[in-house]
Design a protein around this motif. Structure first.
Motif, mmCIF file in Angstrom:
data_model
loop_
_atom_site.group_PDB
_atom_site.id
_atom_site.type_symbol
_atom_site.label_atom_id
_atom_site.label_comp_id
_atom_site.label_asym_id
_atom_site.label_seq_id
_atom_site.Cartn_x
_atom_site.Cartn_y
_atom_site.Cartn_z
ATOM 1 N N TYR A 78 0.832 -1.206 0.000
ATOM 2 C CA TYR A 78 0.000 0.000 0.000
ATOM 3 C C TYR A 78 0.868 1.259 0.000
ATOM 4 O O TYR A 78 0.570 2.242 -0.691
ATOM 5 C CB TYR A 78 -0.916 0.004 1.224
ATOM 6 C CG TYR A 78 -1.791 1.236 1.326
ATOM 7 C CD1 TYR A 78 -2.978 1.322 0.611
ATOM 8 C CD2 TYR A 78 -1.424 2.315 2.130
ATOM 9 C CE1 TYR A 78 -3.779 2.447 0.695
ATOM 10 C CE2 TYR A 78 -2.220 3.442 2.216
ATOM 11 C CZ TYR A 78 -3.393 3.498 1.499
ATOM 12 O OH TYR A 78 -4.177 4.630 1.567
ATOM 13 N N GLN A 84 -2.689 1.951 -8.908
ATOM 14 C CA GLN A 84 -3.856 2.329 -8.110
ATOM 15 C C GLN A 84 -4.773 1.143 -7.818
ATOM 16 O O GLN A 84 -5.404 1.091 -6.764
ATOM 17 C CB GLN A 84 -4.638 3.446 -8.815
ATOM 18 C CG GLN A 84 -5.623 4.186 -7.925
ATOM 19 C CD GLN A 84 -4.952 4.900 -6.753
ATOM 20 O OE1 GLN A 84 -3.732 5.089 -6.746
ATOM 21 N NE2 GLN A 84 -5.720 5.283 -5.757
ATOM 22 N N ARG A 87 -3.379 -0.498 -4.763
ATOM 23 C CA ARG A 87 -3.671 0.275 -3.549
ATOM 24 C C ARG A 87 -5.116 0.060 -3.114
ATOM 25 O O ARG A 87 -5.423 -0.023 -1.927
ATOM 26 C CB ARG A 87 -3.416 1.766 -3.776
ATOM 27 C CG ARG A 87 -1.952 2.114 -3.929
ATOM 28 C CD ARG A 87 -1.721 3.605 -3.985
ATOM 29 N NE ARG A 87 -1.826 4.205 -2.659
ATOM 30 C CZ ARG A 87 -2.796 5.018 -2.276
ATOM 31 N NH1 ARG A 87 -3.781 5.332 -3.106
ATOM 32 N NH2 ARG A 87 -2.808 5.532 -1.069
ATOM 33 N N ARG A 88 -6.010 -0.016 -4.084
ATOM 34 C CA ARG A 88 -7.418 -0.241 -3.760
ATOM 35 C C ARG A 88 -7.645 -1.618 -3.159
ATOM 36 O O ARG A 88 -8.550 -1.812 -2.338
ATOM 37 C CB ARG A 88 -8.264 -0.090 -5.028
ATOM 38 C CG ARG A 88 -8.350 1.322 -5.568
ATOM 39 C CD ARG A 88 -9.033 1.348 -6.924
ATOM 40 N NE ARG A 88 -9.298 2.699 -7.373
ATOM 41 C CZ ARG A 88 -9.870 3.002 -8.536
ATOM 42 N NH1 ARG A 88 -10.221 2.029 -9.380
ATOM 43 N NH2 ARG A 88 -10.093 4.258 -8.870
ATOM 44 N N GLN A 116 -4.855 6.506 7.148
ATOM 45 C CA GLN A 116 -4.451 7.162 5.905
ATOM 46 C C GLN A 116 -5.472 6.887 4.801
ATOM 47 O O GLN A 116 -5.774 7.763 3.991
ATOM 48 C CB GLN A 116 -3.077 6.659 5.467
ATOM 49 C CG GLN A 116 -1.930 7.043 6.390
ATOM 50 C CD GLN A 116 -0.623 6.385 5.988
ATOM 51 O OE1 GLN A 116 -0.507 5.830 4.894
ATOM 52 N NE2 GLN A 116 0.352 6.425 6.880
ATOM 53 N N GLY A 117 -5.994 5.653 4.796
ATOM 54 C CA GLY A 117 -6.926 5.250 3.748
ATOM 55 C C GLY A 117 -8.198 6.068 3.721
ATOM 56 O O GLY A 117 -8.694 6.414 2.645
ATOM 57 N N ASP A 120 -7.756 9.261 1.877
ATOM 58 C CA ASP A 120 -7.242 9.149 0.513
ATOM 59 C C ASP A 120 -8.139 9.908 -0.463
ATOM 60 O O ASP A 120 -9.335 10.110 -0.207
ATOM 61 C CB ASP A 120 -7.172 7.672 0.113
ATOM 62 C CG ASP A 120 -6.208 7.418 -1.030
ATOM 63 O OD1 ASP A 120 -5.063 7.043 -0.747
ATOM 64 O OD2 ASP A 120 -6.606 7.620 -2.188
ATOM 65 N N THR A 121 -7.549 10.338 -1.575
ATOM 66 C CA THR A 121 -8.336 11.040 -2.605
ATOM 67 C C THR A 121 -9.129 10.069 -3.471
ATOM 68 O O THR A 121 -10.049 10.487 -4.184
ATOM 69 C CB THR A 121 -7.399 11.868 -3.511
ATOM 70 O OG1 THR A 121 -6.396 11.007 -4.067
ATOM 71 C CG2 THR A 121 -6.722 12.973 -2.710
ATOM 72 N N ASP A 122 -8.797 8.801 -3.422
ATOM 73 C CA ASP A 122 -9.489 7.771 -4.208
ATOM 74 C C ASP A 122 -10.614 7.189 -3.353
ATOM 75 O O ASP A 122 -10.365 6.539 -2.334
ATOM 76 C CB ASP A 122 -8.490 6.683 -4.605
ATOM 77 C CG ASP A 122 -9.083 5.651 -5.557
ATOM 78 O OD1 ASP A 122 -10.260 5.273 -5.381
ATOM 79 O OD2 ASP A 122 -8.361 5.213 -6.462
ATOM 80 N N VAL A 125 -10.445 3.456 -2.392
ATOM 81 C CA VAL A 125 -9.567 3.201 -1.260
ATOM 82 C C VAL A 125 -10.285 3.569 0.038
ATOM 83 O O VAL A 125 -10.241 2.824 1.020
ATOM 84 C CB VAL A 125 -8.249 3.997 -1.390
ATOM 85 C CG1 VAL A 125 -7.405 3.857 -0.125
ATOM 86 C CG2 VAL A 125 -7.458 3.534 -2.605
#
Length: 212
Positions: A78, A84, A87-88, A116-117, A120-122, A125
């Motif tokens: 991660y 990406q 990370r997801r 942190q997740g 996240d901007t995603d 995630v």
């Protein structure tokens, strides 16, 4: 004939991991985790980058059978991957781990990753991290810490995040979760947030009633 002689090869098990039958998938996951842990884990983590959802979802399910040995590799992936999709997959893999190994201790670094997740901007995630926190909140180890992180998310300006966090809290039969949802309802005038709070509180109340 020894028992080892009838264990399927790692290649055959990876084929079974992609089988549409979930029972065959699960059996492959168990054998991989029991007999091929050192070889299989890196291969499964590599598949987190795969373009085919069928493949990376199967890999996430597979990692979920590896227990505590998967914690550090997932956290490292991660933190370091530039892919990406991978990370997801990491927080979703932790959801599977906590479902398969409930109430077992895990390092603080897992909670740090999930914290942190949720920032996240995603949003994929974020959703995975919230799902994982919701699962931890229902268990014994670090449940209150997970609830506090979910409650913190209720102060976000992102309505979608508030809705997801409130739904995660709705599945946690803990007074802390109920208190957080009540505060959400009392302190917001936004109709969408009010609706999310009311829906979550109703679900939580049904859950509590079913346990009484």
């Amino acid at each position: 004939m020894s028992d080892d002689s009838i264990i399927p090869s790692i290649d055959a098990l990876f084929e079974d991991l992609m089988h549409p039958n979930p029972r065959i998938q699960e059996e492959a996951c168990l054998i991989l985790s029991e007999h091929y842990q050192k070889e299989a884990m890196p291969k499964l983590l590599q598949l987190f980058c795969h373009h085919d959802p069928k493949v990376y979802r199967a890999a996430v399910k597979g990692i979920g059978f590896f227990g505590s040995s998967a914690f550090d590799p997932l956290i490292e992936l991660y933190a370091t991957t530039e892919n990406q999709t991978a990370r997801r997959c990491c927080p979703k893999a932790f959801v599977q781990l906590f479902k398969n190994f409930p109430d077992q201790p895990f390092p603080d670094s897992v909670m740090e990753m999930l914290e942190q997740g949720i920032d996240d901007t995603d949003m994929v995630v974020v959703q995975g991290a919230l799902m994982c926190l919701g699962q931890i909140g229902k268990q014994q180890f670090k449940s209150e810490e997970a609830i506090r992180l979910l409650a913190r998310s209720l102060s976000s300006e992102n309505v979608a995040l508030i809705f997801s966090a409130s739904q995660a809290l709705a599945d946690i039969p803990n007074p802390m979760a109920e208190d957080a949802l009540q505060k959400l309802q009392e302190n917001n005038d936004d109709p969408l947030i009010q609706e999310a709070a009311q829906s979550a509180l109703a679900r939580l109340q049904n859950l509590l009633n079913s346990r009484s």
